[in-house]
Design a protein around this motif. Structure first.
Motif, short mmCIF file in Angstrom:
data_model
loop_
_atom_site.label_atom_id
_atom_site.label_comp_id
_atom_site.label_asym_id
_atom_site.label_seq_id
_atom_site.Cartn_x
_atom_site.Cartn_y
_atom_site.Cartn_z
N ILE A 255 0.84 -1.20 0.00
CA ILE A 255 0.00 0.00 0.00
C ILE A 255 0.87 1.25 0.00
CG2 ILE A 255 -1.66 1.31 1.40
CD1 ILE A 255 -2.70 -1.46 2.36
N GLY A 256 0.60 2.15 -0.95
CA GLY A 256 1.37 3.39 -1.07
C GLY A 256 2.53 3.30 -2.03
N ASN A 257 2.84 2.12 -2.52
CA ASN A 257 3.93 1.97 -3.48
C ASN A 257 3.41 2.05 -4.91
OD1 ASN A 257 5.89 1.64 -1.49
ND2 ASN A 257 5.56 -0.58 -1.38
N PRO A 263 -6.50 4.18 -4.65
CA PRO A 263 -7.19 4.02 -3.36
C PRO A 263 -8.08 2.79 -3.27
CG PRO A 263 -7.23 6.31 -4.02
CD PRO A 263 -6.67 5.54 -5.18
N ASP A 264 -8.78 2.43 -4.36
CA ASP A 264 -9.63 1.24 -4.31
C ASP A 264 -8.79 -0.03 -4.18
OD1 ASP A 264 -12.20 2.46 -4.45
OD2 ASP A 264 -11.88 2.83 -6.59
N MET A 265 -7.68 -0.12 -4.93
CA MET A 265 -6.79 -1.27 -4.78
C MET A 265 -6.21 -1.33 -3.37
SD MET A 265 -4.54 -1.33 -8.26
CE MET A 265 -5.26 -1.47 -9.90
N GLU A 266 -5.85 -0.17 -2.84
CA GLU A 266 -5.29 -0.13 -1.49
C GLU A 266 -6.29 -0.65 -0.46
OE1 GLU A 266 -2.01 3.45 -1.64
OE2 GLU A 266 -3.97 3.88 -0.79
N ARG A 267 -7.54 -0.23 -0.60
CA ARG A 267 -8.55 -0.71 0.34
C ARG A 267 -8.79 -2.22 0.20
NH1 ARG A 267 -10.47 4.73 -0.18
NH2 ARG A 267 -11.40 4.32 -2.23
N THR A 268 -8.73 -2.73 -1.04
CA THR A 268 -8.86 -4.17 -1.22
C THR A 268 -7.69 -4.90 -0.55
OG1 THR A 268 -10.06 -3.90 -3.31
CG2 THR A 268 -9.03 -6.03 -2.92
N LEU A 297 -4.18 2.87 5.79
CA LEU A 297 -3.33 2.15 6.74
C LEU A 297 -3.77 2.33 8.18
CD1 LEU A 297 0.17 2.89 5.16
CD2 LEU A 297 -0.93 0.65 5.33
N THR A 298 -4.53 3.38 8.48
CA THR A 298 -4.83 3.67 9.88
C THR A 298 -6.32 3.59 10.22
OG1 THR A 298 -4.92 6.06 9.42
CG2 THR A 298 -2.80 5.16 10.13
#
Length: 400
Positions: A255-257, A263-268, A297-298
């Protein structure tokens, strides 16, 4: 299984295939990781170029960003810190890490924990000095520095496995990993012990028995959706080997890379790791982290799913084409549910209540939107973004 427990599963309507284990397996792992470890590791962003200053700045950013307050405690130096051994065999860090004890003290001064990396082979993946033949010596050195977490990566030890039968390979890996566990235990310092063997030897079957708190069950993750999904889905069937103190590890967070910064991929990504009760070890550039990444992340309600005291590892319970349904039972009797869209365009989707063991209408809360949905049933339709997820908490006490 006790009658009371059987009746509970009947009330939930869960089939035998959906009954999560009660973690009765014998384990010699220490109790340093009652919930999946959370922290930051240097490898995904810095690789072997990491320096002591990078680690100090990461500790600073964990605190400043709110990640430390959210539970990210471990600052872990991956490969690239090792120098050479002196005439007495003592391992010293290289010039990028002039004072490892001072660095550990700095991290501890931030209220955080300090982690490091080594290998049971002569060399690490990056060609640096490994711990082979010096396990007890290195464990004492690590304890003297104040190490709280050791990632132990198979790497060059694999050359010793060539030409051996699968049974012999597994026995050799077990012996090598147990040797370092015993060396760490002898120091008297509590250390989270993380094995990295990429699933070799079906490590999930014996990782706890050799003293590990977590073990890599997959190949290395890469910063992309397909890699992330592969590692998540590779956890299917491993639920019975996970629980408080011993965890399956689908690898670090991307996440973040770049490549995983939608954002949708990060949440998945975050939802699946939470449902899997996976260690949450971030690997991004904390100083350049976007607000969206920080919020992913938080998110406290999502982190609570991962850190749930029951320690059950979730699983995919249903799939129809590109739509997947994941579920994880929680300690308060509710169910965490992930509705995942694996396509590159949005989809409407409903929940298969039968697969979830639910019936009628139940309270639900959207954990990413952090709002109560009221009572929902199998006819409720969700708009699921491309490569996205809807993460819910469902059951009698799901709402706030």
């Amino acid at each position: 299984m006790r009658k009371r427990q059987r009746s509970m599963f009947r009330r939930l309507g869960l089939s035998c295939l959906l009954i999560w284990p009660l973690f009765a397996m014998a384990a010699t792992a220490n109790n340093a990781a009652p919930t999946p470890p959370m922290g930051w590791n240097s490898w995904n962003h810095f690789g072997a170029k990491v320096t002591a200053d990078d680690v100090r700045h990461a500790a600073d950013e964990l605190v400043a960003s709110g990640m430390a307050a959210a539970g990210y405690r471990y600052v872990i130096i991956d490969d690239g810190w090792q120098g050479s051994r002196d005439a007495n065999g003592v391992l010293h860090p290289n010039a990028k890490f002039p004072d490892m004890k001072a660095l550990a003290d700095y991290v501890h001064g931030k209220g955080l924990k300090f982690g490091i990396y080594s290998s049971p082979g002569e060399h690490t993946c990056g060609g640096f000095t490994g711990s082979y033949g010096h396990e007890a010596q290195d464990a004492k050195t690590f304890a003297g520095w104040g190490v709280d977490y050791l990632k132990y990566d198979l790497c060059s030890f694999r050359t010793r496995l060539k030409g051996k039968s699968l049974a012999d390979q597994t026995a050799m890996m077990q012996a090598a990993y147990r040797k370092m566990h015993e060396a760490l235990e002898a120091t008297g310092r509590p250390v989270v012990y993380a094995l990295c063997s990429y699933g070799w030897g079906r490590v999930w079957e014996w990782g706890a028995e050799v003293g590990a708190n977590l073990w890599r069950s997959t190949i290395d993750i890469e910063p992309g959706y397909q890699s992330m999904m592969f590692n998540a889905q590779a956890q299917q069937g491993l639920e019975r080997w996970a629980g408080p103190g011993h965890w399956n590890d689908p690898d670090m967070l991307e996440i973040g890379n770049q490549g995983m910064d939608n954002p949708d991929m990060e949440r998945t990504h975050m939802s699946l790791w939470a449902l899997l009760a996976a260690p949450l070890i971030a690997g991004n550039d904390l100083a350049a982290m976007s607000g969206d990444t920080r919020s992913v992340l938080t998110n406290p309600e999502v982190l609570a799913v991962d850190q749930d005291s029951r320690g059950a590892q979730g699983r995919r319970v249903w799939q129809e084409g590109p739509v997947q349904l994941w579920a994880k039972p929680l300690a308060d009797g509710t169910l965490a549910v992930g509705l995942v869209n694996t396509l590159d365009h949005p989809l409407d989707a409903t929940l298969d209540f039968k697969a979830l063991g639910l019936a009628g209408a139940v309270p639900a809360r959207d954990l990413w939107q952090r709002r109560d949905l009221g009572l929902i049933d199998a006819t409720h339709t969700f708009d699921v973004p491309a490569f996205g997820v809807v993460l819910l908490k469902m059951g009698k006490s799901a709402t706030h």
